[in-house]
Design a protein around this motif. Sequence first.
Motif, PDB file in Angstrom:
ATOM      1  N   ALA A  50       4.770 -13.727   5.639  1.00 26.56           N
ATOM      2  CA  ALA A  50       4.494 -12.625   6.573  1.00 26.56           C
ATOM      3  C   ALA A  50       2.988 -12.489   6.743  1.00 26.56           C
ATOM      4  O   ALA A  50       2.233 -12.570   5.766  1.00 26.56           O
ATOM      5  N   ASP A  62      -0.183 -10.176   8.330  1.00 20.63           N
ATOM      6  CA  ASP A  62      -0.614  -8.858   8.817  1.00 20.63           C
ATOM      7  C   ASP A  62      -2.125  -8.914   9.040  1.00 20.63           C
ATOM      8  O   ASP A  62      -2.901  -8.882   8.081  1.00 20.63           O
ATOM      9  N   GLU A  84      -5.475  -7.563  11.439  1.00 20.38           N
ATOM     10  CA  GLU A  84      -6.055  -6.614  12.388  1.00 20.38           C
ATOM     11  C   GLU A  84      -6.332  -7.322  13.715  1.00 20.38           C
ATOM     12  O   GLU A  84      -6.954  -8.388  13.728  1.00 20.38           O
ATOM     13  N   ARG A 101      11.217  -7.813   1.805  1.00 14.96           N
ATOM     14  CA  ARG A 101       9.850  -8.247   2.109  1.00 14.96           C
ATOM     15  C   ARG A 101       9.698  -9.736   1.829  1.00 14.96           C
ATOM     16  O   ARG A 101      10.401 -10.303   0.974  1.00 14.96           O
ATOM     17  N   ARG A 152       2.813 -13.016   1.366  1.00  9.87           N
ATOM     18  CA  ARG A 152       2.244 -12.101   2.359  1.00  9.87           C
ATOM     19  C   ARG A 152       0.753 -12.392   2.522  1.00  9.87           C
ATOM     20  O   ARG A 152       0.010 -12.446   1.531  1.00  9.87           O
ATOM     21  N   SER A 163      -2.697 -11.107   4.514  1.00 12.81           N
ATOM     22  CA  SER A 163      -3.326 -10.021   5.272  1.00 12.81           C
ATOM     23  C   SER A 163      -4.807 -10.302   5.417  1.00 12.81           C
ATOM     24  O   SER A 163      -5.399 -11.028   4.608  1.00 12.81           O
ATOM     25  N   ASP A 180      -8.559  -8.219   6.783  1.00 18.47           N
ATOM     26  CA  ASP A 180      -9.209  -6.989   7.237  1.00 18.47           C
ATOM     27  C   ASP A 180     -10.714  -7.216   7.309  1.00 18.47           C
ATOM     28  O   ASP A 180     -11.281  -8.091   6.629  1.00 18.47           O
TER      29      ASP A 180
END
Length: 572
Positions: free
Chosen positions: A452, A454, A456, A492, A496, A498, A500
């Motif tokens: 997954a 994620d 911005e 989930r 993962r 991510s 930022d």
Amino acid sequence: MTGAALGDVLYGFTGAVLGVSDIYPGVVALAGLITAGLTVVGVQYRDVPGGEWFAATMGLSNVWIAGALVTVLSSNRTALVLAEIVMTGCSLVVPVAWTAFVITYVGLDWMSQSWRLAALFVPPLVGIAAIAATPLTKLYFADVAVVHRPDGISVVSTPPGILAWLVLAYVFVLLVVGLVLIARLILLRGLFSRQASWLLIGTMPPFVTVMLEPAGVVGEEHLPLAPIGFALMGLAYGYGLFYHRLFDLSPGTWRLGTGVAFEGLSEGLVIVDTHGDVLGCNRSACERFGWERSTVFGRNIAEFDAQLSGAIGRSEPTEFRMDGQWYEVNSSPITDARDREVGHVLVIRDVTERHERRQQLEVLNRALRHNLRNDMMVVSSRAQALEDRYDDPMARTIVDTATDIVEMADKARAVEESLRETEGETQDVDVGPFLGRLIENVCGGDQDAPVAIDVEPGLSVRTDESLLMIVVANLVENAIEHGIRDGMDADRAPVRISADRVLDGVAIEVADDGPGIPQSELDVIERGTETPTSHGRGIGLWLVTWGATRLNADVTFDTDDGTTARLVVPDR
């Protein structure tokens, strides 16, 4: 207005404000106390460059002040004449001692040798000998007479002879040289500028007051102004000592240390001007290239070493081979206060061991990456055939092991190709699409990949995209391999990713719910070395660490709950 008239005005003003004849003894006594205290301080700092000469200067100044005190407390002709002789002798010796203090304090090494400093005292000592012979010769004092002032104080009048003018001119030159050396420290605008400023401020009052009489501004019948100058000097020097660490932070130690470092470095150092003429070289450079300093100084470096000459002004290191040894030369420009290039420093390092190690690694890398990889592919294909024919689990183990070795060889190739160049090309990387391409490469286009993302929207960073791809891909591969297990939370994704914005760039996190990277492997990476008993399971973490270093990035691992790798990539 004549010099004598100006002197009368000065004394008239001083008398009106201070009442000189009444306050003068107190001022002289105060000056004596201050210089006596500074003498003690100088003795305490005698092991610091300039400390001994500072103590000598203050001690002799104290003797000078004692002579001035005699002139106001005694009317005995013999005492007055002896006091005048003492003060005159000190007026010749104190400036020389002060100059010796400045020379050693600033670290003027070539002048700091004892015999050279002693030679500075020859003209004053000649003057003192002439003073002692005054009854027989008028070389220094043309005459000696006692003058009785209206206020009851008696002073000695000693019109100067020809030798007096010569010695005073010599002393004046030394004072100017010392002031110039101090001013140079101020112009450095660094650590020592405040110390030098207070040295300069403190030196000016006695310098000016001592020169008033020879300049004709103050007549001989007036009381000496030097003690007042010494009182002001002591206050300024004391402030510099206690508030600006006059001796705690010694420029002499810094300058001498710089010289020792220059001579003691194992690297060869050569200083050339803008034309390539040699201005200096250290011992290592001379020994390495068989030079004699006396023969290379002032000559153009191209005359005796064309390869070093070719390295001057280059922004990148230059390597060359000579007598079976490999050398690397770095050229750094020398600029003046106006940022004008006035020369270059060449730093020459012996990199023979580095070349040999590189050669050994290239051979081993080729053997492991190419020969072993090809052989393992043969082994894998034969073992796969055995498994297909006999359904033997041992054949499956051989296939898996051979596949792991081949993948490790591929990673070794990626390491070599990615880290070979000194600096990769930087570009703006749109993090969202970048991670999408990365997952497609790692998972082979699998739409159901357990990952997954994620990110911005619009997040980007300027960096080396190809190297960033390798680093993050290894983190993701490790997470997929070790972070997926049975019985995991179905709500989930097991892996993962991510990203930022952070203050100085972008932070990319790769998290999984696996057992976590063993602490022993992280310890190896943190320590930076492997041993036969303490080592990692592969080269993935090493590749991540090396790549992060090349990106100027920081990488950290949190293994409290699964593994979370955080990579902070700065804009470049």
